[in-house]
Design an enzyme around this catalytic site. Structure first.
Site, mmCIF file in Angstrom:
data_model
loop_
_atom_site.group_PDB
_atom_site.id
_atom_site.type_symbol
_atom_site.label_atom_id
_atom_site.label_comp_id
_atom_site.label_asym_id
_atom_site.label_seq_id
_atom_site.Cartn_x
_atom_site.Cartn_y
_atom_site.Cartn_z
ATOM 1 N N ASP A 1 8.163 11.984 -0.552
ATOM 2 C CA ASP A 1 8.612 11.625 0.793
ATOM 3 C C ASP A 1 8.648 12.890 1.656
ATOM 4 O OD1 ASP A 1 9.818 10.605 3.012
ATOM 5 O OD2 ASP A 1 11.658 9.938 2.015
ATOM 6 N N ASP B 1 4.420 8.416 5.614
ATOM 7 C CA ASP B 1 4.868 9.689 5.037
ATOM 8 C C ASP B 1 5.460 9.549 3.637
ATOM 9 O OD1 ASP B 1 7.260 8.446 5.960
ATOM 10 O OD2 ASP B 1 8.249 10.390 5.854
ATOM 11 N N GLU B 2 5.168 8.458 2.955
ATOM 12 C CA GLU B 2 5.714 8.266 1.611
ATOM 13 C C GLU B 2 4.645 7.688 0.692
ATOM 14 O OE1 GLU B 2 9.302 5.750 1.405
ATOM 15 O OE2 GLU B 2 9.409 6.081 3.566
HETATM 16 MG MG MG Z 1 10.209 10.832 5.142
#
Ligand code: MG
Length: 420
Positions: free
Chosen positions: A10, A113-114
């Site tokens: 993350d 974003d993960e």
């Molecule tokens: Mg994040």
């Protein structure tokens, strides 16, 4: 059979980190935006819009994601504000996923974003997973210039919970045996998929922590929350969340949503938010060289009840204009002027751009022109940033806003209208 090992990677304050890393790489900033109070959101010149990401120093001023820029500036007048740059985010996200794929046998992007990485069976190759996660995290930082948290466990839910422990730039484990010590003391609302209103209802039942939830009688939870009750009980005890299960790694669609920190009732404002969402969604569709066939509009009202409506297009598209026109029509049909707190657009049923698609005979010329216009816009924004090209409608909005703000100011009210 080797025991399952899942990493959840993350990016820390993704939009802000990505902007900071990019600006440093391009020699635009001497200070690292991550180390000073800074935020992404709205238009820094007109100071309108909503905060979409903030640095850790900004967090210390009480600035939260989703709040109006004007309110954030009152909390911290020296806050450095930068506009969103969705084509940059798409590129940074792609670099991260490419790097992960070099090391992980299976990478499943979970959001921009993960990603989940299935590292099962890699210990003979990489050794201890915790050591390897540290190497991987440092490799990401060295190569791409931003930090990540990595959560490690035997399933996705626990790995995702682990990556959310202390930030930034950390590796955490949450193996099943560590659940009582690391997960049970957390507030029940910290468990994935337990929303604010569910957490409130749990509180009224005397269930305050994830541990309380794990030990609560399953039947009580089922009688109160139905299937979700059974799911929460299982997850609090370390079970996998079915919605997180391994998915088909093929991209199914692109979506974006904006949480609004005030009750949205103004159709003009809704129109602008919808347009800015469609701009980002369509840019991502084009960045991946895809076309989409289905557009869905969804929103949540002030009591967080969800509504959605979708439509299948006659032919696949990646055009901002087509996606926006469809989204707006769906929105008009669906919205009864109830106050809104969240607005989103989802696109699905993907065609690769190179795939053959059905041509609308009467529309070929127009369609080609729209495609060329979109491609030109993307190119300019890629080079000079999202703020370099603006739709006339946004320019108008700024002016209206300024006027409104001036008149508000003369009435001596502190409330200023917020536009994306
Ligand atoms: Mg994040």
């Amino acid at each position: 059979m080797p025991s399952p090992i899942i990493f959840h990677v993350d990016v820390n304050s993704a939009f802000l980190s990505w902007t900071a890393a990019d600006r440093i790489a391009r020699g635009l900033d001497s200070v690292d935006l991550r180390n000073v109070p800074s935020a992404i959101g709205g238009d820094p010149r007109t100071r309108h819009g909503i905060i979409t990401a903030k640095s850790i120093p900004a967090r210390k001023y009480g600035i939260v994601t989703g709040e109006p820029v004007s309110q954030a500036l009152r909390k911290c007048p020296s806050l450095i504000l930068l506009p969103g740059d969705y084509s940059l985010y798409a590129r940074q996200s792609q670099s991260l996923m490419d790097l992960l794929r070099k090391y992980a046998p299976a990478v499943d992007p979970f959001s921009i974003d993960e990603a989940f990485c299935d590292m099962t069976g890699t210990t003979s190759l990489y050794g201890d997973p915790v050591n390897f996660a540290r190497i991987l995290k440092d490799e990401i930082c060295r190569n791409l210039g931003f930090t990540v948290n990595i959560g490690i466990s035997s399933n996705r839910l626990l790995a995702k919970m682990a990556s959310d422990f202390t930030k930034p730039n950390r590796v955490h484990t949450l193996w099943p045996r560590e659940i009582p010590q690391k997960m049970w003391p957390l507030p029940a609302g910290d468990l994935l998929f337990v929303g604010k209103s569910t957490a409130e209802r749990l509180k009224s039942l005397g269930i305050l922590t994830i541990g309380d939830l794990a030990r609560a009688p399953k039947n009580l939870l089922i009688s109160q929350f139905g299937r979700h009750g059974a799911q929460m009980h299982a997850c609090a005890n370390g079970a996998e969340m079915p919605d997180l299960g391994p998915r088909d790694r093929k991209i199914r669609g692109f979506s974006n949503e904006i949480t609004i920190s005030h009750d949205l009732t103004d159709p003009e404002e809704a129109h602008l938010i919808l347009l800015s969402i469609c701009e980002t969604v369509a840019a991502r569709v084009r960045c991946k060289e895809h076309r989409i066939q289905v557009v869905t509009v969804y929103f949540k009202d002030a009591s967080f009840v969800s509504f959605s409506r979708q439509c299948q297009l006659n032919h696949s598209t990646s055009s901002t204009q087509t996606i926006f026109e469809t989204a707006e029509r769906l929105f008009r049909e669906l919205w009864d002027r109830r106050p809104l707190r969240l607005l989103g657009v989802r696109t699905s049923r993907i065609d690769r751009e190179t795939d053959t698609y059905q041509m609308d005979l009467f529309d070929q010329g127009k369609r080609k022109k729209i495609d060329q216009l979109d491609a030109a816009i993307d190119k300019i924004r890629d080079k000079y940033g999202d703020a370099s090209l603006k739709r006339a409608v946004f320019l108008g909005a700024d002016e209206t806003n300024l006027k409104k703000r001036r008149s508000n100011h003369s009435k001596n009210t502190s409330k200023s209208p917020i536009k994306p």
